[in-house]
Design a protein around this motif. Structure first.
Motif, short mmCIF file in Angstrom:
data_model
loop_
_atom_site.label_atom_id
_atom_site.label_comp_id
_atom_site.label_asym_id
_atom_site.label_seq_id
_atom_site.Cartn_x
_atom_site.Cartn_y
_atom_site.Cartn_z
N VAL A 722 0.60 -1.08 0.18
CA VAL A 722 -0.14 -0.01 -0.53
C VAL A 722 0.77 1.29 0.25
N LEU A 723 2.06 1.23 0.66
CA LEU A 723 2.85 2.82 0.62
C LEU A 723 3.81 2.75 -0.10
N PHE A 724 4.04 1.12 -0.87
CA PHE A 724 4.88 1.80 -1.90
C PHE A 724 3.67 2.13 -3.10
N GLU A 725 2.88 1.89 -3.16
CA GLU A 725 1.49 2.50 -4.14
C GLU A 725 1.50 3.64 -4.32
N LYS A 726 1.61 4.22 -2.20
CA LYS A 726 1.52 5.89 -2.20
C LYS A 726 2.74 6.51 -3.41
N VAL A 727 3.87 5.80 -2.72
CA VAL A 727 5.28 6.37 -3.79
C VAL A 727 5.22 6.71 -4.69
N ASP A 764 28.56 5.73 -5.68
CA ASP A 764 28.68 5.72 -4.17
C ASP A 764 28.20 7.26 -3.89
N THR A 765 27.44 7.75 -4.69
CA THR A 765 25.93 8.47 -4.83
C THR A 765 24.56 8.63 -5.00
N PRO A 766 24.25 8.77 -3.50
CA PRO A 766 22.98 8.73 -3.63
C PRO A 766 22.22 8.50 -4.88
N HIS A 767 20.82 7.60 -5.50
CA HIS A 767 19.57 8.01 -6.71
C HIS A 767 18.90 9.24 -6.39
N SER A 768 18.88 9.26 -8.33
CA SER A 768 17.60 10.87 -7.56
C SER A 768 16.08 9.98 -6.83
N THR A 769 15.62 10.98 -6.20
CA THR A 769 14.80 10.37 -5.81
C THR A 769 13.45 9.96 -7.20
N ILE A 770 13.64 9.74 -7.73
CA ILE A 770 12.64 9.85 -8.60
C ILE A 770 12.83 8.57 -9.45
N LYS A 771 14.21 8.00 -8.83
CA LYS A 771 14.09 6.92 -8.93
C LYS A 771 13.25 5.74 -8.13
N CYS A 772 12.73 6.23 -6.57
CA CYS A 772 11.86 5.44 -5.85
C CYS A 772 10.81 4.75 -6.53
N LYS A 773 10.13 5.72 -7.88
CA LYS A 773 8.78 5.44 -8.73
C LYS A 773 8.97 3.63 -8.69
N ASP A 774 10.18 3.87 -9.83
CA ASP A 774 10.87 2.69 -10.32
C ASP A 774 11.23 1.47 -9.34
N TYR A 775 11.57 1.60 -8.36
CA TYR A 775 12.02 1.18 -7.29
C TYR A 775 10.54 0.30 -6.69
N SER A 776 10.00 1.29 -6.76
CA SER A 776 8.24 0.56 -5.53
C SER A 776 7.72 0.09 -6.30
N GLN A 778 9.28 -2.42 -8.87
CA GLN A 778 9.87 -3.89 -8.52
C GLN A 778 9.60 -4.48 -7.50
N ASN A 779 9.57 -3.43 -6.10
CA ASN A 779 9.25 -3.90 -5.17
C ASN A 779 8.09 -5.06 -4.73
N ILE A 780 6.92 -4.01 -5.15
CA ILE A 780 5.42 -4.04 -5.46
C ILE A 780 5.32 -5.70 -5.84
N GLU A 781 6.48 -6.53 -7.39
CA GLU A 781 5.90 -7.60 -7.78
C GLU A 781 6.93 -8.18 -7.26
N ILE A 782 7.87 -7.96 -6.44
CA ILE A 782 8.72 -9.18 -5.43
C ILE A 782 7.60 -9.58 -4.09
N LEU A 783 7.53 -8.53 -4.09
CA LEU A 783 5.86 -8.54 -2.25
C LEU A 783 5.08 -9.91 -2.79
N LYS A 784 3.92 -9.20 -4.32
CA LYS A 784 2.87 -9.81 -4.54
C LYS A 784 3.49 -11.38 -4.54
N LYS A 785 4.42 -11.86 -5.11
CA LYS A 785 5.12 -12.98 -5.10
C LYS A 785 4.87 -13.96 -4.20
#
Length: 788
Positions: A722-727, A764-776, A778-785
């Protein structure tokens, strides 16, 4: 233009502490008291909020009221009038009736309009009903005593008994919001009305000092309590109250904070505030501060009118122009503080004497001789005054009441010798200096412009003109007046690096200046400062200054080492020596060691001085992201995260970014309870005031993302989805926001543990936060499995 649709300054008193400017330390104390009360069974420390009218006392009561429910406290508003506080009978009856009505408004006891409310209202407002509500609270309620003792001093012990039983009713009501530790806090506005009433005060003292009742007070009023029966009854209010003294804004930074928080609340970005929609933002804030004496009510009035002109289309951006200054002039003239006779006396001065008067005004609290000495370097030719001419001018200003010497004795002006008063500090126009000075500056169209710079700063710049190749930005650190405690940057840095510096022996002002200097020196090629030691040997007084210059990139630049120039400056000063003066000047160009900045930061943290901790609050957050996390130094990052957590627990007003970055570290360290507390607060802040800024100061998206990761660690996968979907939703609606605000976690399958959590990095530098959307996604797909 849509940016001018809603006027954020069109308000009476504040209702959201995120908009509170220049008052963070004061409100932090209050939040700590309220939070600490949740750990106590009955104890609730009372507050006494004092200050002049318009300084923000009612706003503080509003903010306290909002904080109460979150800390298991029921707030009851009490607006005092002459009628409801004529005696202790009326006062405590009013408190009781307001308590009952508050409970109904919270849907307790069947709520407003319920059967109990109807019965109680008959008792509260009827005639002759004495004891009909005993079945509700099982005690003789105040109405009976009130009817039998009308207009007499009230037996307040019945009030204490009733309130105790009311708390028991609340605790056993079944309402999950409340329990046996629920307390009641009375928020009393205009409390100066009861300061003269010794009987009411005595009753209040009994309740405040009785720790078993479970109630407290937050009184808001002026400072007349200090000389009233109130203070005599309490034997010193400090013994029973946390006294919160609210003053006007103390510096330009407070005004900047006020405008930024207000405008951010209606969607303005930092860039719009500082560059595009507010003309010369920082300069305007400085002028507003100077011309209003930092009075919050005045500043809000002027800001509101500035914004209204934009709403009407009269101007296309916020401007503190002549029309806005005219609004300040009206406030000055309406204040009743202007003395027209003094204005006329000043208006009749010749241009030369006006220039010298401006020097005195701009140098408030400096001695008259100090002003004369330093002003010599500014006024030459026809504008120059001899010491005798200057003495006579100062005496005339004193005689007309335009300046007042502090600690002045009973001598008449004719008997006073200049040397008697020239070494004492003074106030221009006495204690109401600012009002006339501000009026003069506005009315003269800027000819009377009072710099906030002291004469000593001007003298240092005179030295810099002779010693520095290029005048850019100058930072000056003034020092103590005894040779034993002279603050020399060279010695301080050496002491820091040798582990012999005791930060507790340094004042907040010196610590702040020292920290700022070390920050610049740490990243600069040149590490030089100018040390000037000025001694008045006749008066046995010593002054010292450290000066360093830096360019627009905050890099320190070098001084020109010229023996002849230094000797010329020294001889210039010594040429003023005569029978009355014995002045000595020493100038050194110091080559400095590279300061151990991390060691200084740790010393400040270790000191525990809350004011000094504020020096590095923002800096620590930057270190947390860019240094400790980046280097994967978990131990170091935990130290800093715990620093933020301790401040959070004590009620310190942290930003969403502070909370989120500290929570990130706690997640990495598996301190999930701490992380949950900080992320919950971060998201609560985001829901109460939305500030989407180009520099991602709010970091709301990353806070949601981190909370999702926390849920994964707790095995609560559905909540995490639910939280990843909010992101994802956040970025789809705010796709323009980008920026490096922190590293990210990502999820992967692992054969042994099903899921493993890794950090996502790129060089060695953080990703831009815009990547949050893509990672979210991916993470949703992992958790659904996992959930299948």
């Amino acid at each position: 233009m849509e940016k001018f649709d809603i006027n954020p300054f069109d308000r009476a008193a504040l209702t959201d502490y995120r908009l509170l400017a220049g008052r963070s330390n004061e409100f932090r104390k209050i939040r700590f008291i309220l939070r600490n009360s949740t750990k106590q069974s009955n104890r609730l420390k009372s507050l006494l909020i004092t200050g002049s009218r318009g300084v923000g006392k009612t706003s503080f009561l509003n903010l306290i009221e909002k904080e109460c429910i979150e800390n298991n406290i029921i707030p009851v508003r009490i607006n005092l009038t002459e009628t409801n506080s004529i005696n202790s009978n009326e006062f405590f009856w009013y408190l009781f009736s307001q308590t009952i009505n508050t409970l109904f408004s919270l849907d307790l006891l069947y709520g407003k309009g319920g059967i109990i409310d109807a019965t109680v209202q008959d008792i509260l407002h009827g005639d002759g009903l004495k004891d009909q509500a005993n079945w509700i609270f099982r005690t003789p309620i105040l109405r009976r005593n009130y009817l039998e003792n009308s207009n007499l001093n009230f037996e307040f012990d019945l009030f204490a008994s009733d309130v105790t039983l009311i708390r028991k009713e609340i605790a056993t009501s079944g309402d999950k919001r409340f329990n046996e530790k629920t307390k009641i806090l009375y928020l009393v506005d205009e409390s100066q009305i009861i300061y003269p009433n010794a009987k009411i005060t005595q009753d209040i003292r009994y309740i405040v000092q009785n720790q078993d009742i479970g109630i407290g007070f937050a009184f808001a009023g002026d400072k007349t309590f200090e000389s009233s029966p109130w203070e005599q009854v309490f034997g010193g209010s400090y013994r029973d109250f946390e006294i919160i003294n609210l003053s006007y804004f103390e510096e330009t930074a407070d005004v900047i904070d006020y405008f930024k928080k207000s405008l951010s609340s209606v969607g303005w970005t930092t860039k719009e505030i500082e560059e595009t929609l507010f003309y010369r933002f920082k300069l305007s804030c400085r002028q507003i501060f100077q011309l209003t004496s930092g009075k919050p009510a005045w500043i809000n009035t002027v800001a509101s009118k500035m914004f209204e002109r934009c709403m009407k289309g009269e101007i296309d951006m916020l401007r503190f122009d002549r029309e806005a200054q005219a609004d300040v002039k009206y406030l000055l003239e309406s204040s009743g503080e202007l003395d027209k006779s003094k204005l006329e006396a000043i208006d009749n001065l010749t241009p030369k004497y006006k220039k010298w008067l401006i020097e005195i005004f701009a140098s408030e609290l400096c001695s008259l001789k100090q002003v004369y000495f330093y002003s010599k370097f500014r006024f030459i030719g026809d504008d120059f005054l001899t010491l005798t001419e200057y003495e006579n001018f100062c005496k005339s200003l004193i005689q007309q009441g335009i300046i007042k010497i502090l600690e002045e004795d009973e001598k008449t002006i004719d008997d006073i010798k200049f040397e008697d008063i020239s070494t004492k500090p003074f106030l221009a126009f006495g204690y109401n200096a600012d009002t006339i000075k501000q009026w003069l500056q506005i009315n003269s169209d800027g000819k009377f412009r009072f710099s906030i710079e002291l004469p000593s700063n001007r003298f240092i710049k005179y030295i810099n003109d002779q010693l520095v190749s290029e005048m850019v930005n100058t930072s000056l650190i003034r020092n103590a007046i005894t040779s034993e405690s002279l603050f020399r940057l060279k010695d301080m840095i050496s002491s820091l690096n040798k582990n012999t510096l005791d930060i507790n022996d340094i004042t907040f002002e010196s610590a702040s200046s020292f920290y700022a200097a070390c920050k610049k020196l740490d990243s600069s090629r040149f590490k030089q400062s100018l040390f000037v030691k000025f001694t008045n040997q006749k008066l046995a007084r010593i002054f010292g200054w450290n000066v360093y210059n830096y360019d627009d990139k905050d890099k320190v630049i070098d001084f020109i080492e010229s023996k002849s120039r230094i000797e010329k400056i020294i001889s210039t000063v010594e040429s003023y020596n005569d029978e009355e003066n014995d002045l000595k000047l020493e100038i050194s160009i110091d080559t400095l060691e590279s300061p151990d900045l991390k060691k200084l930061q740790k010393l400040i943290l270790k000191s525990g001085d809350k004011k000094k901790l504020g020096i590095i609050l923002d800096d620590k957050d930057e270190d947390l992201v860019n240094a400790y996390i980046k280097l994967s130094d978990l131990q170091s990052s935990q130290e800093i995260a715990n620093f933020f957590y301790e401040l959070f627990e004590e009620g310190y007003d942290l930003s969403i970014r502070n909370l989120n970055n500290a929570a990130y570290v706690f997640i990495a360290a598996n301190e999930l309870e701490k992380a949950l507390k900080m992320l919950t607060e971060a998201l609560k802040m985001e829901s109460s005031i939305t500030i989407f800024d180009d520099d991602k100061e709010s970091a709301a998206d990353l806070a949601i993302y981190n909370l999702a990761i926390l849920n994964v660690k707790n095995g609560e996968y559905q909540k995490a989805i639910v939280l990843f979907e909010k992101v994802i939703e956040f970025y789809e609606s705010n796709d323009k926001f980008q920026g490096n605000v922190g590293v990210l976690f990502a999820l992967e399958f692992d054969e042994d543990t099903e899921i493993k959590i890794i950090e996502i990095r790129e060089n060695d530098t953080p990703h831009s936060t815009i990547k949050c959307k893509d990672y979210s996604k991916q993470n949703i797909e992992i958790l659904k499995k996992i959930l299948v």
